[in-house]
Design a protein around this motif. Structure first.
Motif, PDB file in Angstrom:
ATOM      1  N   LYS B  48       0.822  -1.210   0.000  1.00  0.00           N
ATOM      2  CA  LYS B  48       0.000   0.000   0.000  1.00  0.00           C
ATOM      3  C   LYS B  48       0.862   1.269   0.000  1.00  0.00           C
ATOM      4  O   LYS B  48       0.908   1.992  -0.975  1.00  0.00           O
ATOM      5  CB  LYS B  48      -0.906  -0.016   1.240  1.00  0.00           C
ATOM      6  CG  LYS B  48      -2.032   0.980   1.194  1.00  0.00           C
ATOM      7  CD  LYS B  48      -3.140   0.487   0.284  1.00  0.00           C
ATOM      8  CE  LYS B  48      -4.056   1.653  -0.087  1.00  0.00           C
ATOM      9  NZ  LYS B  48      -4.894   1.310  -1.211  1.00  0.00           N
ATOM     10  N   LEU B 109       2.147  11.033 -16.047  1.00  0.00           N
ATOM     11  CA  LEU B 109       2.880   9.783 -15.844  1.00  0.00           C
ATOM     12  C   LEU B 109       2.910   9.006 -17.161  1.00  0.00           C
ATOM     13  O   LEU B 109       2.022   9.152 -17.986  1.00  0.00           O
ATOM     14  CB  LEU B 109       2.206   8.938 -14.757  1.00  0.00           C
ATOM     15  CG  LEU B 109       2.076   9.592 -13.384  1.00  0.00           C
ATOM     16  CD1 LEU B 109       1.143   8.776 -12.490  1.00  0.00           C
ATOM     17  CD2 LEU B 109       3.440   9.746 -12.730  1.00  0.00           C
ATOM     18  N   GLN B 110       3.942   8.191 -17.341  1.00  0.00           N
ATOM     19  CA  GLN B 110       4.069   7.443 -18.586  1.00  0.00           C
ATOM     20  C   GLN B 110       3.930   5.943 -18.349  1.00  0.00           C
ATOM     21  O   GLN B 110       4.497   5.407 -17.405  1.00  0.00           O
ATOM     22  CB  GLN B 110       5.457   7.687 -19.204  1.00  0.00           C
ATOM     23  CG  GLN B 110       5.645   9.112 -19.692  1.00  0.00           C
ATOM     24  CD  GLN B 110       6.871   9.228 -20.577  1.00  0.00           C
ATOM     25  OE1 GLN B 110       7.069   8.448 -21.496  1.00  0.00           O
ATOM     26  NE2 GLN B 110       7.706  10.208 -20.296  1.00  0.00           N
ATOM     27  N   ARG B 111       3.197   5.274 -19.276  1.00  0.00           N
ATOM     28  CA  ARG B 111       3.120   3.803 -19.275  1.00  0.00           C
ATOM     29  C   ARG B 111       2.673   3.219 -17.950  1.00  0.00           C
ATOM     30  O   ARG B 111       3.215   2.215 -17.478  1.00  0.00           O
ATOM     31  CB  ARG B 111       4.484   3.198 -19.634  1.00  0.00           C
ATOM     32  CG  ARG B 111       4.561   2.684 -21.037  1.00  0.00           C
ATOM     33  CD  ARG B 111       5.680   1.697 -21.239  1.00  0.00           C
ATOM     34  NE  ARG B 111       5.177   0.340 -21.430  1.00  0.00           N
ATOM     35  CZ  ARG B 111       4.597  -0.098 -22.528  1.00  0.00           C
ATOM     36  NH1 ARG B 111       4.442   0.689 -23.556  1.00  0.00           N
ATOM     37  NH2 ARG B 111       4.150  -1.342 -22.604  1.00  0.00           N
ATOM     38  N   VAL B 112       1.695   3.854 -17.347  1.00  0.00           N
ATOM     39  CA  VAL B 112       1.167   3.317 -16.085  1.00  0.00           C
ATOM     40  C   VAL B 112       0.492   1.976 -16.369  1.00  0.00           C
ATOM     41  O   VAL B 112      -0.235   1.832 -17.349  1.00  0.00           O
ATOM     42  CB  VAL B 112       0.165   4.316 -15.466  1.00  0.00           C
ATOM     43  CG1 VAL B 112      -0.470   3.723 -14.216  1.00  0.00           C
ATOM     44  CG2 VAL B 112       0.861   5.636 -15.156  1.00  0.00           C
ATOM     45  N   GLY B 113       0.767   0.983 -15.546  1.00  0.00           N
ATOM     46  CA  GLY B 113       0.200  -0.349 -15.733  1.00  0.00           C
ATOM     47  C   GLY B 113      -1.325  -0.318 -15.700  1.00  0.00           C
ATOM     48  O   GLY B 113      -1.925   0.519 -15.013  1.00  0.00           O
ATOM     49  N   ALA B 114      -1.936  -1.247 -16.431  1.00  0.00           N
ATOM     50  CA  ALA B 114      -3.400  -1.245 -16.592  1.00  0.00           C
ATOM     51  C   ALA B 114      -4.118  -1.211 -15.239  1.00  0.00           C
ATOM     52  O   ALA B 114      -5.116  -0.511 -15.077  1.00  0.00           O
ATOM     53  CB  ALA B 114      -3.826  -2.467 -17.400  1.00  0.00           C
ATOM     54  N   TRP B 116      -3.337   0.200 -12.596  1.00  0.00           N
ATOM     55  CA  TRP B 116      -3.138   1.417 -11.808  1.00  0.00           C
ATOM     56  C   TRP B 116      -3.596   2.680 -12.538  1.00  0.00           C
ATOM     57  O   TRP B 116      -3.518   3.777 -11.975  1.00  0.00           O
ATOM     58  CB  TRP B 116      -1.649   1.565 -11.457  1.00  0.00           C
ATOM     59  CG  TRP B 116      -1.034   0.301 -10.959  1.00  0.00           C
ATOM     60  CD1 TRP B 116      -0.222  -0.547 -11.650  1.00  0.00           C
ATOM     61  CD2 TRP B 116      -1.195  -0.289  -9.657  1.00  0.00           C
ATOM     62  NE1 TRP B 116       0.130  -1.623 -10.867  1.00  0.00           N
ATOM     63  CE2 TRP B 116      -0.448  -1.476  -9.650  1.00  0.00           C
ATOM     64  CE3 TRP B 116      -1.898   0.093  -8.515  1.00  0.00           C
ATOM     65  CZ2 TRP B 116      -0.388  -2.311  -8.525  1.00  0.00           C
ATOM     66  CZ3 TRP B 116      -1.828  -0.728  -7.407  1.00  0.00           C
ATOM     67  CH2 TRP B 116      -1.086  -1.907  -7.429  1.00  0.00           C
ATOM     68  N   LYS B 119      -5.526   6.043 -11.255  1.00  0.00           N
ATOM     69  CA  LYS B 119      -5.638   5.960  -9.798  1.00  0.00           C
ATOM     70  C   LYS B 119      -4.376   6.536  -9.163  1.00  0.00           C
ATOM     71  O   LYS B 119      -3.263   6.207  -9.591  1.00  0.00           O
ATOM     72  CB  LYS B 119      -5.772   4.509  -9.355  1.00  0.00           C
ATOM     73  CG  LYS B 119      -7.011   3.815  -9.850  1.00  0.00           C
ATOM     74  CD  LYS B 119      -6.938   2.347  -9.458  1.00  0.00           C
ATOM     75  CE  LYS B 119      -8.067   1.566 -10.130  1.00  0.00           C
ATOM     76  NZ  LYS B 119      -7.823   0.119 -10.041  1.00  0.00           N
ATOM     77  N   PRO B 120      -4.540   7.333  -8.122  1.00  0.00           N
ATOM     78  CA  PRO B 120      -3.354   7.759  -7.367  1.00  0.00           C
ATOM     79  C   PRO B 120      -2.857   6.596  -6.502  1.00  0.00           C
ATOM     80  O   PRO B 120      -3.591   5.637  -6.274  1.00  0.00           O
ATOM     81  CB  PRO B 120      -3.886   8.901  -6.503  1.00  0.00           C
ATOM     82  CG  PRO B 120      -5.338   8.574  -6.308  1.00  0.00           C
ATOM     83  CD  PRO B 120      -5.786   7.830  -7.537  1.00  0.00           C
ATOM     84  N   VAL B 121      -1.615   6.675  -6.026  1.00  0.00           N
ATOM     85  CA  VAL B 121      -1.071   5.601  -5.179  1.00  0.00           C
ATOM     86  C   VAL B 121      -1.925   5.481  -3.911  1.00  0.00           C
ATOM     87  O   VAL B 121      -2.259   4.386  -3.477  1.00  0.00           O
ATOM     88  CB  VAL B 121       0.411   5.867  -4.825  1.00  0.00           C
ATOM     89  CG1 VAL B 121       0.972   4.723  -3.979  1.00  0.00           C
ATOM     90  CG2 VAL B 121       1.252   6.055  -6.084  1.00  0.00           C
TER      91      VAL B 121
END
Lengths: 256, 138
Positions: B48, B109-114, B116, B119-121
């Motif tokens: 988390k 952001l670049q190339r964020v995984g599907a 994520w 969504k913010p952290v």
């Protein structure tokens, strides 16, 4: 004038610190960051689990395909013909007009000269042949080809290495150029030199390729992995090998 | 159809807007005080908060802690609530070269995984929980 100068200083201070590449004399293999017991496991062929794949690869090297020559049928004794081969890949392929890695080279040989279907990415026989061929370069320095056609791909790989990616917005360089030797959770961050692939990774409990390792890192920063053998991945491999030029091949290496 | 919906990333939710004043975000993102106990659990979690990958902190049950960033001990006396908030939300506004992820940001952001994307952290509530915990580290 003084005001202008101090403004310039502020601007410089606000710019991101550019990732400095590791000096040649400071380069260290991931081997140097391991515990003595893991180092012993790699050094001793009787303990190194990767040797199982090397032996399996040796058998595949000799194995005749139906109505087609074995690897040995064309290349003879791998000790001579494959010596140094893994140290030169990725290399430029004329027919595809782009760089290919060693696994792609093996698969091209299969389809072109043996009329066999390509091995699946990360499949046991592909890893075994890669490990066997890689082991023929053990102790030899990584020697990327001096080929002008590789230059734009190398530059793409360098850019990739320095580009922040994923939800966590981290680049390869931020960890492996700027923070190597530091501890991420309990584990030291290595410099990311691909000296020993395919590696036996203790975390995997099996042998795996450089691309598998790169995918682990991409997932770690919550970035979308690339397809196996995607041009971006091969270009990154190319840059990593160039960055490690002159370091000795350790295949099959053991890593935590 | 149900499977399809379940496998798709949750629809992106707009982030709460905030105002940066100096090196801080003085206003709470939720208007409600965070919960320090929940904040501690987020900081301790490798899935988390991820905080202990880079920082060390007074969380002895988590044995493997990082040393890439300043220790969390004393963070509550070094920084005000508002300063902590900006450092969590988007620390790159203060230092573009920082390795500290922006915990409440979805653009740029670049190339964020599907899984994520969009969504913010951490959510606004979780950010406030972490601030409440960090304020106890004096």
């Amino acid at each position: 004038m003084i005001r202008l100068l101090s403004l310039a200083c502020c601007l410089v201070a606000a710019l991101p610190v550019l990732a400095a590449e590791i000096k040649t004399r400071d380069r260290r293999s991931g081997f140097d960051f391991m515990t003595p017991s893991s180092q012993d496991m790699q050094r001793d062929d009787m303990l190194n689990p990767g040797m199982l794949w090397v032996l399996e690869g040796e058998a595949l090297w000799q194995q005749q395909a139906a109505n087609a020559p074995s690897c040995a049928g064309c290349h003879g004794d791998a000790k001579d013909s494959m010596r140094g081969a893994a140290a030169r890949y990725p290399a430029f392929n004329d027919r595809l007009n782009r760089p290919i890695n060693l696994q792609q080279r093996i698969n091209l040989c299969r389809s072109e000269n043996q009329q066999q279907p390509a091995f699946e990415p990360e499949s046991r026989p592909l890893l075994a042949l890669s490990a066997f061929i890689g082991a023929q370069s053990r102790g030899l320095p990584i020697a990327p080809p001096e080929d002008a056609r590789l230059a734009p791909h190398l530059e793409n790989g360098r850019q990739f290495f320095k580009t922040p990616m994923g939800q966590l917005g981290l680049s390869c360089a931020q960890c492996h150029d700027d923070n190597w030797g530091g501890r991420l959770a309990g584990a030291p961050i290595p410099q990311a030199h691909p000296t020993g692939y395919p590696i036996y990774r203790l975390e995997w409990q099996t042998l795996g390729s450089l691309q598998r390792r790169l995918r682990n890192c991409l997932t770690g920063i919550r970035a979308e992995p690339f397809d196996w053998d995607a041009p971006e991945m091969v270009e990154l491999e190319l840059y990593l090998m160039k960055r490690a030029a002159g370091m000795n091949i350790e295949t099959p290496a053991v890593r935590p | 159809m149900l499977t399809l919906a379940a496998s798709m990333p949750a629809a992106a939710q707009p982030l709460v807007s905030y105002e940066v004043v100096g090196d801080a975000i003085p206003q709470s993102l939720t208007g409600v005080p965070g919960d320090a106990a929940r904040g501690r659990a987020i900081v301790a979690s490798r899935q988390k908060g991820l905080c202990l990958l880079c920082h060390s902190g007074p969380i002895p049950e988590e044995r493997f802690q990082g040393n890439l960033a300043p220790p969390l001990d004393g963070a509550g006396s070094r920084w005000s609530e508002g300063q902590l908030r900006l450092r969590l939300v988007d620390s790159k506004r203060l230092n573009p070269a920082s390795i500290m992820p922006a915990y409440y940001k979805i653009d740029g952001l670049q190339r964020v995984g599907a899984a994520w994307q969009g969504k913010p952290v951490l959510s606004a509530e979780e950010i406030e929980d972490v601030i409440a915990y960090l304020k106890t580290l004096r």
